[in-house]
Design an enzyme around this catalytic site. Structure first.
Site, PDB file in Angstrom:
ATOM      1  N   ALA A   1       0.745   3.952   4.460  1.00 35.70           N
ATOM      2  CA  ALA A   1      -0.593   3.885   5.067  1.00 35.70           C
ATOM      3  C   ALA A   1      -0.784   2.545   5.757  1.00 35.70           C
ATOM      4  O   ALA A   1      -1.298   2.482   6.886  1.00 35.70           O
ATOM      5  CB  ALA A   1      -1.668   4.102   4.011  1.00 35.70           C
ATOM      6  N   TYR A   2      -0.388   1.474   5.096  1.00 43.16           N
ATOM      7  CA  TYR A   2      -0.505   0.143   5.698  1.00 43.16           C
ATOM      8  C   TYR A   2       0.312   0.077   6.986  1.00 43.16           C
ATOM      9  O   TYR A   2      -0.181  -0.359   8.034  1.00 43.16           O
ATOM     10  CB  TYR A   2      -0.042  -0.922   4.706  1.00 43.16           C
ATOM     11  CG  TYR A   2      -0.198  -2.333   5.221  1.00 43.16           C
ATOM     12  CD1 TYR A   2      -1.435  -2.972   5.182  1.00 43.16           C
ATOM     13  CD2 TYR A   2       0.884  -3.033   5.760  1.00 43.16           C
ATOM     14  CE1 TYR A   2      -1.593  -4.265   5.659  1.00 43.16           C
ATOM     15  CE2 TYR A   2       0.740  -4.312   6.238  1.00 43.16           C
ATOM     16  CZ  TYR A   2      -0.506  -4.932   6.185  1.00 43.16           C
ATOM     17  OH  TYR A   2      -0.651  -6.215   6.675  1.00 43.16           O
ATOM     18  N   SER A   3       1.559   0.538   6.923  1.00 39.15           N
ATOM     19  CA  SER A   3       2.436   0.496   8.096  1.00 39.15           C
ATOM     20  C   SER A   3       1.851   1.329   9.230  1.00 39.15           C
ATOM     21  O   SER A   3       1.815   0.891  10.393  1.00 39.15           O
ATOM     22  CB  SER A   3       3.827   1.004   7.734  1.00 39.15           C
ATOM     23  OG  SER A   3       4.418   0.207   6.722  1.00 39.15           O
TER      24      SER A   3
END
Length: 252
Positions: A158-160
């Site tokens: 999700a962060y990426s």
């Protein structure tokens, strides 16, 4: 970390999301040292007040805001304009990491929260403030993306993905405003040791360090130094661009 070089921001007003701590606060200090007045947008009232105190004599407005809320962002814009009359610089630094788990195990609600803050947030702030800058035919928008948005860190999908979205948002908005006086760029740091490390597993922290050729994490002040140039009048021919600051990790 001492710096010999400062850009002149006298007469400029900067909005910094996530400005109460970490990279955002380091950027606030750097811009204030150049003479900028500041509006710090953050969701932590206690950290906002501590940041105001730490910034000393700088002109600082603190705005409590959830950047994932359209209504809250618009209210923050109105409160900022009522105080400053204009916005010359926007730095989107607010963000969360989300859990360090595989895609197969990623909780949907936590995926949504990362996207809401990390990607919807910069979209909403750009949408609210870019027209203000365009009307004045001057502005500098700097989005804090991540090397993870280029490479896709395992166990941080999700962060990426959210940071890859920030890169694409930057490119789109930069092209849309290219023939105005507004410049839009982003940076892709490798890991920088801040309080956000508390949101990560030690295994993930070790993984990120192993990928950095300089064999150390970045410092918030180093990120702030690059942002200062991107927020300055000297950054006149770069827009929709991605600037690497990763200790040698970035390969493209």
């Amino acid at each position: 970390m001492e710096h010999a070089n400062y850009y002149h921001f006298a007469g400029r007003h900067a909005v910094i999301t996530g400005g109460a701590a970490g990279i955002g606060l380091a950027i606030a200090k750097r811009l204030a040292a150049g003479g900028a007045s500041l509006s710090l947008w953050d969701r932590d009232a206690g950290q906002l007040e501590a940041a105001r105190t730490g910034l000393g004599d700088a002109r600082v407005q603190c705005v409590l805001v959830d950047v994932s809320s359209e209504a809250a962002v618009n209210q923050a814009r109105d409160a900022t304009l009522a105080e400053s009359g204009k916005v010359d610089i926007l730095v989107n630094s607010a963000g969360i990491t989300g859990p360090n788990v595989t895609v197969c195990d990623y909780p949907v609600a936590e995926w949504d929260q990362v996207m809401q803050i990390n990607l919807r947030g910069p979209f909403l702030t750009c949408r609210a403030l870019a027209p203000v800058m365009r009307a004045n035919d001057y502005g500098r928008i700097v989005n804090i993306a991540s090397i993870a948005g280029k490479e896709g860190n395992p166990n941080a999908s999700a962060y990426s993905a959210s940071k890859a979205g920030v890169i694409a948002l930057t490119k789109s908005l930069g092209k849309e405003l290219a023939q105005t006086g507004v410049r839009v760029n982003c940076i892709t740091p490798a890991a920088v040791r801040t309080a956000m490390f508390a949101q990560m597993t030690q295994q993930h922290i070790d993984y990120m360090l192993s990928k950095i050729p300089m064999a150390r994490f970045g410092m918030p002040e180093e990120i702030a130094a690059m942002v200062a140039w991107l927020a300055s009048e000297d950054c006149s021919f770069s827009t929709g661009a991605v600037f690497d600051i990763s200790g040698g990790r970035g390969t493209y």
